[in-house]
Design a protein around this motif. Sequence first.
Motif, PDB file in Angstrom:
ATOM      1  N   LEU A  95      -5.693   5.169  -5.363  1.00 17.66           N
ATOM      2  CA  LEU A  95      -6.893   4.803  -4.618  1.00 17.66           C
ATOM      3  C   LEU A  95      -6.686   3.443  -3.970  1.00 17.66           C
ATOM      4  N   HIS A 109       0.829  -1.210   0.000  1.00 20.80           N
ATOM      5  CA  HIS A 109       0.000   0.000   0.000  1.00 20.80           C
ATOM      6  C   HIS A 109       0.864   1.261   0.000  1.00 20.80           C
ATOM      7  N   ARG A 163     -14.810  -5.052  -4.108  1.00 17.25           N
ATOM      8  CA  ARG A 163     -13.752  -4.038  -4.128  1.00 17.25           C
ATOM      9  C   ARG A 163     -13.207  -3.831  -5.541  1.00 17.25           C
ATOM     10  N   ARG A 212     -12.152  -0.514   5.545  1.00 12.03           N
ATOM     11  CA  ARG A 212     -11.556   0.522   6.392  1.00 12.03           C
ATOM     12  C   ARG A 212     -10.786   1.538   5.548  1.00 12.03           C
ATOM     13  N   GLN A 213     -10.672   2.734   6.073  1.00 12.88           N
ATOM     14  CA  GLN A 213      -9.984   3.825   5.396  1.00 12.88           C
ATOM     15  C   GLN A 213      -8.602   4.094   5.978  1.00 12.88           C
ATOM     16  N   ASP A 214      -8.379   3.657   7.208  1.00 12.85           N
ATOM     17  CA  ASP A 214      -7.149   3.979   7.920  1.00 12.85           C
ATOM     18  C   ASP A 214      -6.187   2.790   7.859  1.00 12.85           C
ATOM     19  N   LEU A 269      -8.115   0.340  -1.691  1.00  7.35           N
ATOM     20  CA  LEU A 269      -9.390  -0.237  -1.284  1.00  7.35           C
ATOM     21  C   LEU A 269      -9.118  -1.508  -0.487  1.00  7.35           C
ATOM     22  N   TRP A 270      -9.365  -1.463   0.828  1.00  4.03           N
ATOM     23  CA  TRP A 270      -9.170  -2.627   1.688  1.00  4.03           C
ATOM     24  C   TRP A 270     -10.436  -3.469   1.686  1.00  4.03           C
TER      25      TRP A 270
END
Length: 490
Positions: free
Chosen positions: A346, A335, A370, A353-355, A348-349
């Motif tokens: 961009l 990442h 995803r 989650r975003q963090d 995408l997990w």
Amino acid sequence: MASSAELVAAEDVLLFVNAAITSTGQREFRSDEPEQHLSLDFLHAYVRINYRPLYAASLALDINDHNAALIVRRLLETAGEATEQERRAEGRLIAARLARLPAPRVYRLFRALRSAKVNNRRTRAIMRDWLAARPDPALDAVKYRAGLKCAARHAHLPPGERSGDGGGDSGGELGDFLFAPGRRKHFTTPLLDAWRRAHYEQGALYELPFTVAEGFAATHGIGRRAFLERIAPRMTRLERLRVQESARTHRAEVAIDLAGMPLTRLASYVLGLPLDDRAARRAELTGALRAAAMRTAGAQAGTWGRVAAVLDDSFSTTGSRQKPRRPLATALACHFLLEALAGSYLPLWTSGRQDALLAHPYGPTPLGMRLLDALEYAPERLVIVSDGWDNAPPGLAGEVLRVWRARLDPERRTSLVHLNPVYDAEDFAVRRLSPSVPTAGVRNAEDLPALVQLARFAEGRTGLAELRAHMDDRVRQFLGEETDGERGAV
């Protein structure tokens, strides 16, 4: 167009390379250690017998240390099967790869060769050359005493040459240290004498390497907290990482310098911290990860254009007891590297989650959903980092990729690649999502740019000739780098 036989041969070699990158013979989330060993041993034997030159050439690729040592051992054990020209090429590759392997791994390899009674002239020469190139023979004698003794005996080194310096008083002293330590009441080499004094003098153990001093500390009954804090200046960066959990348990202060730490190893360290600690140290940890990613990206930083990544943080990224959170650490490191390589990015997990810093194994693996989000972003490159077990719903990811390639992007405007950090022992391969998308094994994110290049061979459209040319080029680069390094050392 490559013939069917060439395509099969290329696929065979790629199966082995992907296994040699990902599998370490240890338990994974879905397969135990015996299964991993059995599967890996079969691939080693099959590729060595059928494609020996390419088997040796894989030493120049980004395979892991476990498989590199296995390849060296198998080549030396079966030297009689090779032609003279093949033996010369193998000798150069073996010497170059041994120079890159950690010393404990090489000493274990030498012990395995002795147990297998592999003692031909070439093997002894390789062992002598490696020992002669060791930068600090005294350190090896103290830290890897059993391994060095075994290697010296197996390579038939006389006592005066066991230090690798060709003789002299220091060589004789080192020989005495290894084979007759009671012969001398004093050693002129400080490290050797510190080892002698540490048997009865507590202060002397703090002059020794950490792993050696640890045994003496237990013998002298020194408390763990006091020992760790006092020995900390003698620890390597990796040793500091390894003792973090013990240090927290005993409330010892063992500082870690995150600057300069390799990206994937740093990601593993971050994931080993409690979530509250990660949140409290957000700026420090994120800065260190981004700095490591920029070092890894180098001149390619910002050149990959519009990039999307689907990153697996499902429950299966827990890994195993032997490899805790390793798949997730690889995804986290990828990442940050992709962020550095991309012009716009961009992530995408699978968990949603975003963090990224607070990533932890959780939930199912909705790769298909995803992927739809990622393709809507219209990226120039789409990178998937996952073990390939798409299960929410099962098979959706493969169908999305099939339709995308066949109907929506037949001109291949978007470059797709799947990087898989887990070896599937049952199928002798890393699990694929779709035949239309190239898949490569990955262990360290640092290898990502090279693996993206290697993955194109997995699409089934190029044959053995193209793969052989790629591997020949990597061999030339590999041996050239070693030569430059050796010249710089002189």
